[in-house]
Each structure stands twice: as C-alpha cells, then as structure tokens.
Scaffold this motif. Structure first.
Motif, PDB file in Angstrom:
ATOM      1  N   GLN A   1     -59.334  -7.024  36.666  1.00  0.00           N
ATOM      2  CA  GLN A   1     -58.082  -7.512  37.208  1.00  0.00           C
ATOM      3  C   GLN A   1     -57.883  -8.968  36.817  1.00  0.00           C
ATOM      4  O   GLN A   1     -58.818  -9.760  36.819  1.00  0.00           O
ATOM      5  CB  GLN A   1     -58.058  -7.383  38.733  1.00  0.00           C
ATOM      6  N   VAL A   2     -56.660  -9.283  36.465  1.00  0.00           N
ATOM      7  CA  VAL A   2     -56.293 -10.648  36.099  1.00  0.00           C
ATOM      8  C   VAL A   2     -55.051 -11.012  36.892  1.00  0.00           C
ATOM      9  O   VAL A   2     -54.075 -10.258  36.922  1.00  0.00           O
ATOM     10  CB  VAL A   2     -55.996 -10.766  34.589  1.00  0.00           C
ATOM     11  N   GLN A   3     -55.097 -12.151  37.530  1.00  0.00           N
ATOM     12  CA  GLN A   3     -53.920 -12.677  38.222  1.00  0.00           C
ATOM     13  C   GLN A   3     -53.465 -13.940  37.515  1.00  0.00           C
ATOM     14  O   GLN A   3     -54.291 -14.780  37.142  1.00  0.00           O
ATOM     15  CB  GLN A   3     -54.236 -12.949  39.687  1.00  0.00           C
ATOM     16  N   LEU A   4     -52.157 -14.056  37.334  1.00  0.00           N
ATOM     17  CA  LEU A   4     -51.588 -15.137  36.534  1.00  0.00           C
ATOM     18  C   LEU A   4     -50.545 -15.897  37.342  1.00  0.00           C
ATOM     19  O   LEU A   4     -49.717 -15.274  38.027  1.00  0.00           O
ATOM     20  CB  LEU A   4     -50.943 -14.564  35.269  1.00  0.00           C
ATOM     21  N   VAL A   5     -50.570 -17.205  37.223  1.00  0.00           N
ATOM     22  CA  VAL A   5     -49.594 -18.048  37.912  1.00  0.00           C
ATOM     23  C   VAL A   5     -49.063 -19.089  36.936  1.00  0.00           C
ATOM     24  O   VAL A   5     -49.832 -19.910  36.414  1.00  0.00           O
ATOM     25  CB  VAL A   5     -50.215 -18.753  39.133  1.00  0.00           C
ATOM     26  N   GLU A   6     -47.745 -19.046  36.704  1.00  0.00           N
ATOM     27  CA  GLU A   6     -47.109 -20.014  35.812  1.00  0.00           C
ATOM     28  C   GLU A   6     -46.644 -21.241  36.597  1.00  0.00           C
ATOM     29  O   GLU A   6     -46.355 -21.154  37.794  1.00  0.00           O
ATOM     30  CB  GLU A   6     -45.885 -19.404  35.105  1.00  0.00           C
ATOM     31  N   SER A   7     -46.537 -22.342  35.877  1.00  0.00           N
ATOM     32  CA  SER A   7     -45.972 -23.564  36.440  1.00  0.00           C
ATOM     33  C   SER A   7     -45.427 -24.417  35.306  1.00  0.00           C
ATOM     34  O   SER A   7     -45.712 -24.145  34.120  1.00  0.00           O
ATOM     35  CB  SER A   7     -47.030 -24.340  37.235  1.00  0.00           C
ATOM     36  N   GLY A   8     -44.654 -25.424  35.670  1.00  0.00           N
ATOM     37  CA  GLY A   8     -44.182 -26.373  34.672  1.00  0.00           C
ATOM     38  C   GLY A   8     -42.733 -26.224  34.254  1.00  0.00           C
ATOM     39  O   GLY A   8     -42.222 -27.032  33.467  1.00  0.00           O
ATOM     40  N   GLY A   9     -42.065 -25.194  34.752  1.00  0.00           N
ATOM     41  CA  GLY A   9     -40.659 -25.041  34.415  1.00  0.00           C
ATOM     42  C   GLY A   9     -39.796 -26.090  35.097  1.00  0.00           C
ATOM     43  O   GLY A   9     -40.274 -26.870  35.923  1.00  0.00           O
ATOM     44  N   GLY A  10     -38.530 -26.111  34.734  1.00  0.00           N
ATOM     45  CA  GLY A  10     -37.620 -27.067  35.360  1.00  0.00           C
ATOM     46  C   GLY A  10     -36.336 -27.204  34.589  1.00  0.00           C
ATOM     47  O   GLY A  10     -36.038 -26.400  33.692  1.00  0.00           O
ATOM     48  N   LEU A  11     -35.586 -28.234  34.943  1.00  0.00           N
ATOM     49  CA  LEU A  11     -34.314 -28.536  34.296  1.00  0.00           C
ATOM     50  C   LEU A  11     -34.522 -29.676  33.313  1.00  0.00           C
ATOM     51  O   LEU A  11     -35.087 -30.719  33.677  1.00  0.00           O
ATOM     52  CB  LEU A  11     -33.280 -28.922  35.354  1.00  0.00           C
ATOM     53  N   VAL A  12     -34.066 -29.485  32.091  1.00  0.00           N
ATOM     54  CA  VAL A  12     -34.233 -30.506  31.062  1.00  0.00           C
ATOM     55  C   VAL A  12     -32.979 -30.542  30.196  1.00  0.00           C
ATOM     56  O   VAL A  12     -32.298 -29.523  30.041  1.00  0.00           O
ATOM     57  CB  VAL A  12     -35.500 -30.207  30.222  1.00  0.00           C
ATOM     58  N   GLN A  13     -32.681 -31.688  29.640  1.00  0.00           N
ATOM     59  CA  GLN A  13     -31.540 -31.801  28.738  1.00  0.00           C
ATOM     60  C   GLN A  13     -31.896 -31.267  27.359  1.00  0.00           C
ATOM     61  O   GLN A  13     -33.079 -31.254  26.966  1.00  0.00           O
ATOM     62  CB  GLN A  13     -31.098 -33.257  28.628  1.00  0.00           C
ATOM     63  N   ALA A  14     -30.890 -30.850  26.647  1.00  0.00           N
ATOM     64  CA  ALA A  14     -31.095 -30.377  25.275  1.00  0.00           C
ATOM     65  C   ALA A  14     -31.813 -31.457  24.468  1.00  0.00           C
ATOM     66  O   ALA A  14     -31.504 -32.643  24.576  1.00  0.00           O
ATOM     67  CB  ALA A  14     -29.762 -30.024  24.630  1.00  0.00           C
ATOM     68  N   GLY A  15     -32.782 -31.016  23.680  1.00  0.00           N
ATOM     69  CA  GLY A  15     -33.598 -31.942  22.906  1.00  0.00           C
ATOM     70  C   GLY A  15     -34.866 -32.377  23.615  1.00  0.00           C
ATOM     71  O   GLY A  15     -35.745 -32.988  22.992  1.00  0.00           O
ATOM     72  N   GLY A  16     -34.965 -32.043  24.889  1.00  0.00           N
ATOM     73  CA  GLY A  16     -36.132 -32.435  25.662  1.00  0.00           C
ATOM     74  C   GLY A  16     -37.299 -31.476  25.495  1.00  0.00           C
ATOM     75  O   GLY A  16     -37.239 -30.519  24.705  1.00  0.00           O
ATOM     76  N   SER A  17     -38.356 -31.734  26.276  1.00  0.00           N
ATOM     77  CA  SER A  17     -39.590 -30.960  26.172  1.00  0.00           C
ATOM     78  C   SER A  17     -40.091 -30.581  27.559  1.00  0.00           C
ATOM     79  O   SER A  17     -39.816 -31.279  28.545  1.00  0.00           O
ATOM     80  CB  SER A  17     -40.676 -31.778  25.467  1.00  0.00           C
ATOM     81  N   LEU A  18     -40.825 -29.501  27.599  1.00  0.00           N
ATOM     82  CA  LEU A  18     -41.527 -29.073  28.804  1.00  0.00           C
ATOM     83  C   LEU A  18     -42.865 -28.489  28.395  1.00  0.00           C
ATOM     84  O   LEU A  18     -42.979 -27.889  27.302  1.00  0.00           O
ATOM     85  CB  LEU A  18     -40.743 -28.001  29.573  1.00  0.00           C
ATOM     86  N   ARG A  19     -43.845 -28.618  29.262  1.00  0.00           N
ATOM     87  CA  ARG A  19     -45.138 -27.973  29.046  1.00  0.00           C
ATOM     88  C   ARG A  19     -45.370 -26.987  30.176  1.00  0.00           C
ATOM     89  O   ARG A  19     -45.508 -27.386  31.336  1.00  0.00           O
ATOM     90  CB  ARG A  19     -46.257 -28.993  29.013  1.00  0.00           C
ATOM     91  N   LEU A  20     -45.414 -25.725  29.819  1.00  0.00           N
ATOM     92  CA  LEU A  20     -45.672 -24.683  30.796  1.00  0.00           C
ATOM     93  C   LEU A  20     -47.156 -24.385  30.836  1.00  0.00           C
ATOM     94  O   LEU A  20     -47.840 -24.436  29.810  1.00  0.00           O
ATOM     95  CB  LEU A  20     -44.897 -23.414  30.449  1.00  0.00           C
ATOM     96  N   SER A  21     -47.637 -24.051  32.018  1.00  0.00           N
ATOM     97  CA  SER A  21     -49.035 -23.679  32.194  1.00  0.00           C
ATOM     98  C   SER A  21     -49.120 -22.298  32.818  1.00  0.00           C
ATOM     99  O   SER A  21     -48.238 -21.885  33.568  1.00  0.00           O
ATOM    100  CB  SER A  21     -49.758 -24.685  33.092  1.00  0.00           C
ATOM    101  N   CYS A  22     -50.202 -21.623  32.515  1.00  0.00           N
ATOM    102  CA  CYS A  22     -50.482 -20.302  33.080  1.00  0.00           C
ATOM    103  C   CYS A  22     -51.940 -20.299  33.510  1.00  0.00           C
ATOM    104  O   CYS A  22     -52.837 -20.295  32.659  1.00  0.00           O
ATOM    105  CB  CYS A  22     -50.207 -19.211  32.059  1.00  0.00           C
ATOM    106  N   ALA A  23     -52.156 -20.318  34.805  1.00  0.00           N
ATOM    107  CA  ALA A  23     -53.510 -20.308  35.342  1.00  0.00           C
ATOM    108  C   ALA A  23     -53.930 -18.878  35.628  1.00  0.00           C
ATOM    109  O   ALA A  23     -53.191 -18.124  36.271  1.00  0.00           O
ATOM    110  CB  ALA A  23     -53.573 -21.139  36.613  1.00  0.00           C
ATOM    111  N   ALA A  24     -55.095 -18.503  35.156  1.00  0.00           N
ATOM    112  CA  ALA A  24     -55.574 -17.128  35.296  1.00  0.00           C
ATOM    113  C   ALA A  24     -56.805 -17.067  36.192  1.00  0.00           C
ATOM    114  O   ALA A  24     -57.645 -17.972  36.169  1.00  0.00           O
ATOM    115  CB  ALA A  24     -55.916 -16.553  33.927  1.00  0.00           C
ATOM    116  N   SER A  25     -56.893 -16.006  36.952  1.00  0.00           N
ATOM    117  CA  SER A  25     -58.090 -15.770  37.757  1.00  0.00           C
ATOM    118  C   SER A  25     -59.051 -14.905  36.965  1.00  0.00           C
ATOM    119  O   SER A  25     -58.704 -14.323  35.947  1.00  0.00           O
ATOM    120  CB  SER A  25     -57.722 -15.057  39.053  1.00  0.00           C
TER     121      SER A  25
END
Length: 127
Positions: free
Chosen positions: A1-25
């Motif tokens: 069994q694997v459980q996954l939790v994402e984080s790091g999303g949000g609102l950003v202007q065009a041309g910007g950057s985001l780093r998403l994370s996925c933590a796994a058990s």
C-alpha cells in the motif's frame, strides 16, 4: 500500500513557477514508478511527466523544457518543478504510483498502470 499527499499548488501569474511535492508513505517508495497527471475542468486527466524506479524520466511533449520531475528516495518524496507557467496549465495536479513495484518503465505514460493516487493540488495560472 502506498499513500500519497501532494502539496505546493497555488495561484501564480503567467510566467511564474511553482514546485509541487508528493510525499509517499511506505518503505518501498524507491521501487515504484511515479507520475504526475493533471485534470483541467471539463477535460480528461492527462499525463504530465513520470519517473521510473530506475530514475529515468519521461515527459509529455508539451511539457518538455518547462517542467522537471525528480525524486528523493531517502525522503520518500517526488517533486515537480514547473516554470514559465501558462494559463492553460491551470488544473488539479495529481501524483500517482504504479500498481506494482519495479513495473515496466515503458508504461509510465499509461494512466491505467497507476493504482495509487493523491488527493490533488490546485494550480491556477492567471493571465
């Protein structure tokens, strides 16, 4: 069994950057091929990028050069660095793990190969 939790999303202007994370058990994270998918309103879920348990990476053509996938097996975490974001990148981003350990890297694009999913994180890119 694997459980996954994402984080790091949000609102950003065009041309910007985001780093998403996925933590796994679980202790076998390093043995799973992992992927990022996204789903925009009214559209089907689509493959963004994947990283095989071997470390090989794969990208949907439209994301090459702007998105980078990586994993830190010591931290049981996968990342998605998104750069030069566009309004059409707006979607819920999901991380996923394939059903079987040490699965074939050839199927990294195939959504049906993934048996474990996170709850998703919203990315909104404003123009």
């Amino acid at each position: 069994q694997v459980q996954l939790v994402e984080s790091g999303g949000g609102l950003v202007q065009a041309g910007g950057s985001l780093r998403l994370s996925c933590a796994a058990s679980g202790r076998a994270f390093s043995r799973y091929t992992m992927g990022w998918f996204r789903q925009a309103p009214g559209k089907e879920r689509e493959f963004v990028t994947g990283i095989c348990w071997t470390g090989n990476t794969y990208y949907a053509d439209a994301r090459k050069g702007r998105f980078t996938i990586s994993r830190d097996n010591a931290k049981n975490t996968m990342y998605l660095q998104t750069n030069t974001l566009k309004p059409e990148d707006t979607a819920v981003y999901y991380c996923a793990a394939q059903r079987s350990e040490l699965g074939s890297c050839s199927y990294v694009f195939r959504i049906s190969e993934y048996g474990y999913w996170g709850q998703g994180t919203q990315v909104t890119v404003s123009s």
